[in-house]
Design a protein around this motif. Structure first.
Motif, mmCIF file in Angstrom:
data_model
loop_
_atom_site.group_PDB
_atom_site.id
_atom_site.type_symbol
_atom_site.label_atom_id
_atom_site.label_comp_id
_atom_site.label_asym_id
_atom_site.label_seq_id
_atom_site.Cartn_x
_atom_site.Cartn_y
_atom_site.Cartn_z
ATOM 1 N N SER A 84 0.762 -1.149 -0.034
ATOM 2 C CA SER A 84 -0.027 0.037 -0.039
ATOM 3 C C SER A 84 0.761 1.225 0.173
ATOM 4 O O SER A 84 0.550 2.304 -0.481
ATOM 5 N N GLN A 88 1.048 3.956 -3.066
ATOM 6 C CA GLN A 88 0.895 5.414 -2.726
ATOM 7 C C GLN A 88 2.030 6.300 -3.150
ATOM 8 O O GLN A 88 2.011 7.546 -3.833
ATOM 9 N N ASP A 92 2.100 9.277 -5.846
ATOM 10 C CA ASP A 92 2.967 10.569 -5.574
ATOM 11 C C ASP A 92 3.823 10.946 -6.634
ATOM 12 O O ASP A 92 3.908 12.275 -6.565
#
Length: 123
Positions: A84, A88, A92
């Protein structure tokens, strides 16, 4: 023949359009160690293991993945215990990334390098 003469997979070569950009991306976004960078290739190491990725520049329209029934299928799969967080991190960094999926307790997702090579990561 009961044993193989082959000990392990040492490296995989990946076609890239822009060698400098790609070497920087694999180093900075994926965190791989850049061992060598010349005009004709870039060699990156995955952690402390023996496995290497070698980026090869080409002007051809070719990728490190293949298709089945016109659907892109990855050839290279990575592992990450922090799936996870990695997902992310890629978002980003404006990486094209698909949603995390789960299959019988096996979580994974696909993402693309700057050259359009489809890759997978799972845990």
């Amino acid at each position: 023949m009961s044993t193989s003469f082959i000990e392990q997979v040492h490296y995989i070569r990946i076609p890239v359009k822009d060698l400098d950009l790609s070497a920087q991306w694999y180093r900075d976004v994926l965190g791989l160690q850049l061992l060598n960078h010349t005009e004709s290739l870039a060699v990156l190491k995955v952690n402390e293991g023996p496995f290497l990725l070698i980026l090869i520049p080409t002007k051809d329209e070719t990728f490190a993945h293949f298709t089945i029934d016109n659907e892109q299928e990855f050839s290279i799969g990575f592992t990450s215990p922090e799936l996870s967080k990695f997902h992310q991190h890629l978002i980003d960094n404006q990486v094209k990334v698909e949603n995390i999926k789960e299959d019988k307790g096996h979580a994974f997702f696909h993402f693309y390098d700057p050259n359009g090579n489809k890759l997978q990561v799972h845990w």
